[in-house]
Design a protein around this motif. Structure first.
Motif, short mmCIF file in Angstrom:
data_model
loop_
_atom_site.label_atom_id
_atom_site.label_comp_id
_atom_site.label_asym_id
_atom_site.label_seq_id
_atom_site.Cartn_x
_atom_site.Cartn_y
_atom_site.Cartn_z
N HIS A 186 0.82 -1.21 0.00
CA HIS A 186 0.00 0.00 0.00
C HIS A 186 0.86 1.26 0.00
O HIS A 186 2.05 1.23 0.34
CB HIS A 186 -0.91 0.01 1.22
N ASP A 187 0.22 2.35 -0.40
CA ASP A 187 0.85 3.67 -0.40
C ASP A 187 0.67 4.28 0.98
O ASP A 187 -0.45 4.65 1.35
CB ASP A 187 0.19 4.55 -1.47
N CYS A 188 1.73 4.35 1.75
CA CYS A 188 1.66 4.90 3.10
C CYS A 188 2.22 6.32 3.11
O CYS A 188 3.22 6.62 2.44
CB CYS A 188 2.44 4.03 4.08
N ILE A 189 1.57 7.18 3.86
CA ILE A 189 2.01 8.57 4.01
C ILE A 189 2.87 8.64 5.26
O ILE A 189 2.40 8.33 6.36
CB ILE A 189 0.81 9.51 4.11
N VAL A 190 4.10 9.05 5.11
CA VAL A 190 5.10 8.88 6.17
C VAL A 190 5.51 10.23 6.74
O VAL A 190 5.70 11.21 6.00
CB VAL A 190 6.33 8.12 5.63
N MET A 191 5.66 10.27 8.07
CA MET A 191 6.10 11.48 8.75
C MET A 191 7.63 11.54 8.83
O MET A 191 8.29 10.52 8.98
CB MET A 191 5.56 11.52 10.18
N ARG A 192 8.15 12.75 8.72
CA ARG A 192 9.56 13.00 8.97
C ARG A 192 9.68 13.81 10.26
O ARG A 192 9.02 14.84 10.43
CB ARG A 192 10.21 13.79 7.83
N PHE A 193 10.49 13.32 11.19
CA PHE A 193 10.76 14.04 12.43
C PHE A 193 12.22 14.48 12.41
O PHE A 193 13.12 13.69 12.70
CB PHE A 193 10.50 13.16 13.65
#
Length: 293
Positions: A186-193
């Motif tokens: 799946h296409d996951c929306i990923v956070m950058r910290f």
């Protein structure tokens, strides 16, 4: 004059340069240099090491940073009590909070606080990245997870469950994963910290910790944008329940993989250690903790 010079010194440290501090305070470079030299002469030691490109704080300077903040806080508190009475709250508060949680949950509480205390000002920094509270002169911050920095103190604000969710349109087009391993398809929306990308999503499988690697076409350092993209059907996101509870209630988002949820993380207020905090800061901390608790 000593207190003014200490305040200038802190501003230089926070801004990372004498020119930036001078511009913010409306002081010429010559005046900034003269007042810093006067402060170093008063203490009999060099506080900053200066080059043509940058400054660094000496060991004595680092010691003074913490002491100066406490001294200025005490002086401000004393002035408020003497001038305006013990019940009057006034002065600035510098606050940091995660972007999504801050915009939708913290800002309304700050608005209430400002309405109740007309002489208080708020400098709000909404960011999902790491914030150096001491280095940037932040009075308090709202943060997810456990406290890792031993130089800070904390006040709990309750649990904050993390969950995986998607828009109905995305699930209709691509189907809903039935096991964490299926997220790889799946296409996951990923956070950058900061410099870290949150590609490892934690779950529990058969009662044991289980992490899966995810990927997708969208990465952002803004939790609000991740939420927006998710609602638009661009992919699956991992969000805090507090951030998306209204979206879940309205049906704009749907929780998936609930049976494999890794549980919650603590939400807390963190602030620098010290014996003295201005009363305005203590009251805001209590106000936020009470509202979330």
């Amino acid at each position: 004059m000593l207190l003014d010079n200490l305040a200038l010194f802190l501003r230089i440290v926070e801004k990372g340069g004498m020119a930036a501090a001078g511009r913010e305070l409306g002081l010429s470079p010559a005046t900034v240099s003269e007042r810093l030299a006067a402060l170093e002469a008063y203490y009999g030691t060099r506080l900053l090491t200066r080059t043509t490109r940058a400054i660094s704080v000496t060991e004595e300077g680092r010691l003074l940073v913490d002491g100066a903040r406490r001294l200025l806080a005490e002086a401000g508190e004393l002035e408020s009590r003497v001038r305006l009475g013990a019940e009057t709250i006034s002065g600035p508060i510098r606050l940091s909070a995660p972007e999504d949680l801050g915009r939708w949950r913290i800002v309304p509480l700050v608005d209430d606080f400002l309405a109740a205390h007309k002489d208080v000002t708020i400098d709000l920094n909404l960011t999902d990245g790491y914030v150096d509270l001491v280095g940037q002169g932040i009075d308090l911050a709202v943060r997810h997870g456990t406290l890792a920095d031993s130089s800070l103190r904390s006040k709990p604000m309750g649990e904050n469950r993390r969950l995986v969710c998607a828009a109905p349109a995305y699930l209709h087009a691509h189907g809903a994963p039935q096991h964490p391993d299926e997220l790889a398809m799946h296409d996951c929306i990923v956070m950058r910290f900061g410099q870290n990308i949150d590609r490892e999503w934690p779950f529990r499988v058969d009662g044991q910790p289980y992490a899966v690697s995810v990927g997708g076409r969208r990465i952002a350092n803004d939790g609000g944008l991740v939420r927006q993209w998710c609602k638009q059907g661009f992919g699956i996101a991992r969000k805090s329940e507090r951030d998306v509870e209204e979206d879940l209630a309205s049906g704009a988002l749907v929780e998936i993989l609930r049976d494999y949820s890794a549980g919650g993380t603590g939400l807390q207020i963190v602030y620098p250690q010290g014996n003295i905090q201005p009363r305005r800061v203590r009251l805001l901390i209590d106000h936020l903790a009470s509202a979330f608790g």
